[in-house]
Design an enzyme around this catalytic site. Structure first.
Site, PDB file in Angstrom:
ATOM      1  N   ASP A 171       0.671  -1.131  -0.014  1.00 53.48           N
ATOM      2  CA  ASP A 171      -0.151  -0.007  -0.020  1.00 53.48           C
ATOM      3  C   ASP A 171       0.660   1.427   0.115  1.00 53.48           C
ATOM      4  OD1 ASP A 171      -2.214  -1.707   0.140  1.00 53.48           O
ATOM      5  OD2 ASP A 171      -2.748  -1.285   1.885  1.00 53.48           O
ATOM      6  N   ASP A 231      -3.006  13.322  20.985  1.00 56.54           N
ATOM      7  CA  ASP A 231      -1.902  12.878  20.207  1.00 56.54           C
ATOM      8  C   ASP A 231      -2.076  13.883  18.738  1.00 56.54           C
ATOM      9  OD1 ASP A 231      -0.696  11.879  22.190  1.00 56.54           O
ATOM     10  OD2 ASP A 231      -0.825   9.715  21.390  1.00 56.54           O
ATOM     11  N   THR A 261      -8.973   2.624   6.313  1.00 59.45           N
ATOM     12  CA  THR A 261      -8.328   0.891   6.510  1.00 59.45           C
ATOM     13  C   THR A 261      -6.918   1.087   7.017  1.00 59.45           C
ATOM     14  OG1 THR A 261      -7.829   0.358   4.301  1.00 59.45           O
ATOM     15  CG2 THR A 261      -9.808  -0.583   5.260  1.00 59.45           C
ATOM     16  N   GLY A 262      -6.369   2.241   7.177  1.00 55.77           N
ATOM     17  CA  GLY A 262      -5.035   2.700   7.368  1.00 55.77           C
ATOM     18  C   GLY A 262      -4.765   3.011   8.826  1.00 55.77           C
ATOM     19  N   TYR A 263      -4.109   4.180   9.025  1.00 56.91           N
ATOM     20  CA  TYR A 263      -3.868   4.818  10.317  1.00 56.91           C
ATOM     21  C   TYR A 263      -5.188   5.252  11.019  1.00 56.91           C
ATOM     22  CZ  TYR A 263      -1.418   7.895  13.865  1.00 56.91           C
ATOM     23  OH  TYR A 263      -0.938   8.150  14.824  1.00 56.91           O
ATOM     24  N   SER A 298      -6.567   2.160  12.880  1.00 55.09           N
ATOM     25  CA  SER A 298      -5.792   2.036  14.087  1.00 55.09           C
ATOM     26  C   SER A 298      -5.989   2.856  15.158  1.00 55.09           C
ATOM     27  CB  SER A 298      -4.530   1.921  13.713  1.00 55.09           C
ATOM     28  OG  SER A 298      -3.796   1.034  12.716  1.00 55.09           O
TER      29      SER A 298
END
Length: 280
Positions: A70, A171, A182-184, A187
């Site tokens: 990716d 943060d 579906t990435g960061y 998560s």
């Protein structure tokens, strides 16, 4: 002409690239090798192959075969920007949500070269940073734009058009596309959004506020994120995984839907939901 775009740190000695190039040329296709994450003179690239920069591709290029994962696709799309060339991803990485072919499905490369694929249109975003009323930076992304502190909590306020959505200390914040969901963003607790949808996903990162939850917002809106009262704390902007700019207190990040899009070439019968189920 077909461009083969390998990540030489995934495709060791470009073995997979060589195999793909030989197969395509035997079928009468002309090819160019456009490495990602490496310059032509880098030692990681074998000297017996001719290379071309992605930015040099012209209108005669009909397909990009990106070999890696990716992150390799994101880098290739970032280099192309306004050139809407279909992208076929071959997964030599880990998850590979954006890739269409696994390394053991080599025969599907030839199918794609023959035009036997469907197009999955992916929304992109335009990013601008305003400081003291002036635009100091612009960019574009397929996955996401992230404001993050340098190891310290920072104060974030996010707006949809002119309406305040959330304000918190944490943060940072992720503004992602459906492709980037579906990435960061995932998560950090954000939702998974079908990648051909048109929406922004605004996901707080480790917020010190119970009410700071992710939002899914229509793509016609403008998202504004303000870094509040940084003082001695530091924050930075990351675009599609690349740290690109240090931010100051009171900076505004503006996110809008881009007029450009990414065209993903999909082969095979698996749907996004089948792929997500298998990989997660």
């Amino acid at each position: 002409m077909i461009a083969i775009c390998p990540n030489p740190y995934r495709d060791s000695e470009l073995a997979f690239t060589r195999r793909a190039m030989e197969m395509l040329q035997q079928e009468g296709f002309s090819c160019a090798v456009c490495p990602v994450f490496a310059e032509v003179e880098d030692e990681v690239l074998p000297r017996d192959i001719s290379y071309k920069a992605l930015q040099e591709l012209g209108s005669d290029c009909t397909l990009l075969i990106v070999i890696g994962g990716d992150g390799t696709i994101l880098a290739a799309v970032r280099a192309l920007h306004e050139k809407e060339i279909p992208v076929l991803g071959v997964n030599l990485g880990t998850k590979g949500f954006m890739t269409s072919i696994e390394a053991d499905e080599f025969d599907k490369i030839l199918c794609a070269a023959r035009g036997e694929y469907r197009i999955s249109e992916r929304m992109m975003i335009d990013i601008s940073i305003e400081r003291d009323g002036k635009v100091i930076y612009t960019d574009h992304a397929l996955n996401d734009a992230v404001i993050h502190g340098y190891g310290e909590c920072i104060n974030i306020t996010a707006y949809c058009d002119n309406d305040r959505m959330i304000g918190y200390s944490g943060d940072g914040v992720i503004v992602s596309t459906p492709t980037g969901s579906t990435g960061y963003s995932m998560s950090a607790g954000g939702p998974i959004v079908e990648p051909e949808a048109a929406a922004f996903i605004v996901t707080p990162i480790c917020a010190h506020a119970i009410g700071a939850k992710p939002f899914v917002i229509g793509a016609s809106k403008t998202i504004r994120v303000t870094t509040e009262k940084l003082h001695t704390r530091r924050a930075y902007l990351s675009v599609d995984g690349n740290s690109v700019l240090d931010l100051s207190s009171g900076d505004n990040m503006l996110i809008r839907r881009s007029a450009h899009r990414t065209l993903m070439a999909r082969v095979g019968d698996k749907t996004f939901f089948e792929i997500a189920y298998e990989k997660l």
